[in-house]
Design an enzyme around this catalytic site. Structure first.
Site, PDB file in Angstrom:
ATOM      1  N   ARG A 131       0.899  -1.043   0.136  1.00 41.55           N
ATOM      2  CA  ARG A 131       0.001  -0.054   0.163  1.00 41.55           C
ATOM      3  C   ARG A 131       0.918   1.279   0.110  1.00 41.55           C
ATOM      4  NH1 ARG A 131      -2.258   0.028   6.129  1.00 41.55           N
ATOM      5  NH2 ARG A 131      -0.403   0.661   7.105  1.00 41.55           N
ATOM      6  N   GLU A 170      -3.163   8.217   6.630  1.00 40.29           N
ATOM      7  CA  GLU A 170      -1.676   8.382   7.076  1.00 40.29           C
ATOM      8  C   GLU A 170      -0.748   9.017   6.239  1.00 40.29           C
ATOM      9  OE1 GLU A 170      -0.600   4.797   9.178  1.00 40.29           O
ATOM     10  OE2 GLU A 170      -1.628   5.124  10.895  1.00 40.29           O
ATOM     11  N   GLU A 323      -7.376   5.695  15.337  1.00 30.70           N
ATOM     12  CA  GLU A 323      -6.897   4.282  15.210  1.00 30.70           C
ATOM     13  C   GLU A 323      -6.182   4.021  16.576  1.00 30.70           C
ATOM     14  OE1 GLU A 323      -4.673   2.853  12.086  1.00 30.70           O
ATOM     15  OE2 GLU A 323      -5.774   3.794  10.358  1.00 30.70           O
TER      16      GLU A 323
HETATM   17  C1  GAL Z   1      -2.110   2.030  10.712  1.00 30.00           C
HETATM   18  C2  GAL Z   1      -2.894   1.953   9.313  1.00 30.00           C
HETATM   19  C3  GAL Z   1      -3.969   0.975   9.413  1.00 30.00           C
HETATM   20  C4  GAL Z   1      -3.412  -0.297  10.040  1.00 30.00           C
HETATM   21  C5  GAL Z   1      -2.903  -0.157  11.302  1.00 30.00           C
HETATM   22  C6  GAL Z   1      -2.320  -1.426  12.045  1.00 30.00           C
HETATM   23  O1  GAL Z   1      -0.936   2.726  10.756  1.00 30.00           O
HETATM   24  O2  GAL Z   1      -3.468   3.279   9.187  1.00 30.00           O
HETATM   25  O3  GAL Z   1      -4.404   0.663   8.075  1.00 30.00           O
HETATM   26  O4  GAL Z   1      -2.413  -0.789   9.106  1.00 30.00           O
HETATM   27  O5  GAL Z   1      -1.893   0.788  10.964  1.00 30.00           O
HETATM   28  O6  GAL Z   1      -1.804  -1.107  13.219  1.00 30.00           O
END
Ligand code: GAL
Length: 714
Positions: A131, A170, A323
């Protein structure tokens, strides 16, 4: 000098900007996570919606990684599945933060248009199959990103489920390609106005680097030896701006069609590649992704710092924890899970520090792909699990915390932090690599955090009048206006504490001539001539503070990596026991006072290491070493004592054993330890919003637990 009124909501400066409050006034604290329905069938969607409802989920972020499904071939559109998902979520009362899918372009893009793929410093073109495989400077990528954004927004702008927009994910991709070189030149031309200006700023007479045509100027790439430090620094700023342009053009497409709903993108704490200060005004709501390591004993102190940064980036407005992990992540070498209690504690910590929403990556654990072993709100083992019960429990807790919504905090202390200065201080070829700027910010912040002192993060040029105390753990780059601002802060009665290797360089990372801190030496009454990274013997530093009320050292602190050769300028003042050190009693500037000095070796013996000086109504401190934790803590404890700083309990700042945070009129007490902790809370009865228990006199906070206390009767 504290003027709390100035921290009222900033509706005057941004009258028309959409905010989170429309959503939170209606839904209360937001709760949910990333939802990736494209990985599941319809029956599962239905089960998801029901379970979300049962868990109190009221917001999910949808579509972050859905580009290949939405646009299976260039220009084609396939929105049917997303229509159904949004309808279903809406029918279950779940709001959607709809993402532009631009973080992961479909494979066809890299295949047909390799120039969309990023190129690393070594000239290697990165590929798809992962990605983030895009170059922020690729006009082809940006064109496709604009098109899918436009069509997505046009399709869903009236959908009642959609309550917020989310750009990409991000944003943090760096590229060194030829297209990037072109964009970098344009950026440099705007900055310097001419090639002569660039040559001057980059100091290109050094090592015969003078440029005679713009075509010769390239991003930093693999080279035989050290790269020009100003070129590196400018490339950092350029990259931050290029990513910001990617964000802004998608944001603008959204705003044009939907001026009412807030737009965000998810930040990553103290992320080294993007200057979030420069971005913050572009987001309607600041969002952050945070993954503290449960086995790192300092990770919750660091989390609090990051949360303070997020609140400060938004000018004090509520932000979103976009997140976090419910339990384990999958990307460390060894992924120790969080207990549900720890997950709850971390979530409520973010609320205490200003978050009005708590979300996770992700709702349902993925069965395929790179993140199969990352925890989720609904684990592989299903709803009958401790992890999911923890999720349901947190949903209920957040519902009880509705009175928190919109609450703001007030700080009289600020920490100054600047991304450019961070970048430059840790660039190649300096005195030491052991000075890690964010690590220093963490250590300084920790001394305040342990004492329940509220802290904002600021830039050195920000308006500082509302603070009594500004700490600057490191400001290696210090522009003239910023130095003048700090000086005015002290002249106005504030206390400034400046850390080592500060006020050394200009904005172009040229060393300022003179003794350091070059522009502020007179303020601190001392100055340095040499940076002294230490050999293995280190250096002993003595101070009365080490054995003070909060001190834990026996009079000597051992500095093991870095000190500065300082001297007092103009003689030493007298350290009055009433705190009148360095003043002649008339309030006029006086001599500096040595707070800590070196005890060895030859040549440094007795030299000042920490000094302080009264200057008009204010004070300035200089800390000329990377002090060990306990010594730094003792210095900062003294600074807090001297400035009369109070804890969240309204008592003089002292170690509390719990994290104490005030938000609005609520007092959060968070116990990060494995034992109960008693906290004096005064005689007025306080009700815990989480349990309805009433506390007065002393509140006992159980292990890994939280009290949210209010004077309002339940
Ligand atoms: C973040 C990301 C998510 C997922 C997550 C896992 O950095 O935005 O898509 O990959 O980490 O910890």
């Amino acid at each position: 000098m504290t003027d709390h009124a100035s921290r009222a909501p900033d509706t005057t400066t941004r009258p028309t900007r959409p905010t989170l409050s429309k959503l939170t006034d209606e839904l209360g604290l937001l709760y949910g996570g990333d939802y990736n329905p494209e990985q599941w069938d319809r029956e599962t969607w239905l089960e998801d919606a029901r379970l979300m409802q049962a868990a109190g989920v009221n917001l999910v972020t949808v579509g972050v990684f859905s580009w290949a499904l939405l646009e299976p071939r260039p220009g084609e559109r396939s929105f049917g599945w997303l229509d159904e998902v949004l309808d279903l979520l809406h029918a279950h009362g779940i709001a959607v933060d709809l993402a532009t899918p631009t973080a992961s372009p479909p494979p066809w893009m890299g295949h047909l248009y390799p120039e969309t793929l990023p190129v690393d410093r070594d000239g290697v073109r990165l590929t798809y199959g992962s990605r983030n495989q895009f170059s922020p400077s690729s006009e082809v990528y940006r064109g496709f990103a604009r098109d899918i954004t436009r069509d997505l927004v046009d399709r869903y702008v009236e959908h009642p489920a959609v309550r917020m927009w989310h750009v990409g994910n991000e944003l943090g991709q760096v590229c060194h390609s030829d297209a990037t070189a072109l964009a970098f030149r344009t950026w440099l031309d705007e900055r310097y106005g001419s090639l002569d200006g660039l040559n001057e700023a980059w100091g290109t007479t050094f090592w015969s680097q003078r440029y005679s045509r713009w075509e010769e100027v390239v991003p930093p790439r693999r080279a035989p030896y050290l790269i020009n430090p100003t070129q590196e620094l400018d490339f950092r700023s350029f990259t931050s701006d290029a990513l910001r342009a990617v964000y802004r053009e998608q944001r603008d497409i959204i705003r044009e069609r939907d001026p009412r709903r807030p737009v965000t993108t998810n930040f990553m704490g103290f992320f080294p590649l993007v200057d979030y200060w420069s971005w913050a005004q572009d987001l309607d709501v600041v969002s952050d992704d945070a993954y503290p390591d449960p086995v790192d004993p300092t990770s919750l102190a660091s989390a609090a710092l990051t949360q303070d940064l997020m609140r400060s980036l938004g000018g004090g407005a509520p932000w979103l924890l976009m997140e976090q992990a419910v339990s384990a992540v999958n990307w460390r070498d060894h992924n120790v899970p969080k207990t549900p209690a720890r997950m709850r504690l971390e979530s409520l910590q973010a609320v205490a520090h200003g978050a009005d929403g708590i979300c996770f990556f992700q709702w349902r654990a993925s069965r395929a792909g790179a993140e199969r072993f990352h925890s989720a709100m609904l684990p592989h083992a299903g709803a009958d699990t401790d992890v999911h019960r923890g999720v349901v429990g947190l949903g209920a807790d957040l519902a009880r915390l509705r009175p928190v919504v919109g609450g703001r905090s007030r700080a009289t202390v600020a920490i100054a932090f600047d991304w450019s200065s961070w970048w430059a201080a840790e660039g190649e070829a300096g005195p030491t690599r052991r000075l890690r700027v964010v690590e220093e910010v963490r250590r300084w912040h920790r001394a305040l955090w342990e004492r329940g002192v509220a802290v904002d993060l600021v830039r050195p040029g920000d308006t500082l009048g509302e603070y009594d105390l500004v700490l600057a753990p490191n400001l290696y780059l210090l522009d003239e206006p910023d130095a003048a601002n700090l000086r005015a802060f002290v002249a106005g009665g504030g206390t400034l504490v400046l850390g080592p290797f500060s006020d050394v360089a200009t904005r172009d990372a040229h060393v300022r001539p003179g003794r350091f801190p070059v522009q502020l030496a007179d303020l601190v009454g001392a100055s340095g001539e040499e940076w002294l990274p230490l050999d293995d013997d280190g250096l002993d530093v003595v101070s009365d503070l080490w054995a003070g009320p909060d001190g834990v050292l026996p009079g000597i602190a051992h500095v093991d990596s870095y000190v500065e050769r300082l001297r007092l300028d103009g003689g030493e003042g007298v350290d009055g026991s009433d705190g009148s050190h360095g003043t002649d009693g008339s309030g006029t500037p006086a001599e500096a006072v040595v707070v800590a000095s070196s005890s060895a070796p030859a040549g440094l013996s007795g030299a000042p290491v920490v000094v302080r000086r009264r200057s008009g109504a204010g004070r300035a401190w200089y800390v000329g070493a990377l002090l060990p934790d306990a010594a730094l803590d003792a210095v900062l404890a003294e600074v807090l004592r001297e400035s009369g700083t109070l804890s969240a309990l309204g008592t003089p700042a002292a170690r509390l054993g719990v994290e104490a945070v005030r938000r609005g009129d609520l007092l959060f007490l968070l116990n990060h330890t494995g034992s109960p902790v008693s906290v004096p809370v005064g005689s007025t009865p306080l009700t815990d919003l989480l349990t309805s228990a009433v506390h007065s006199g002393t509140a006992v906070v159980p292990p890994v637990d939280v009290l949210v206390l209010t004077e309002r009767p339940s």
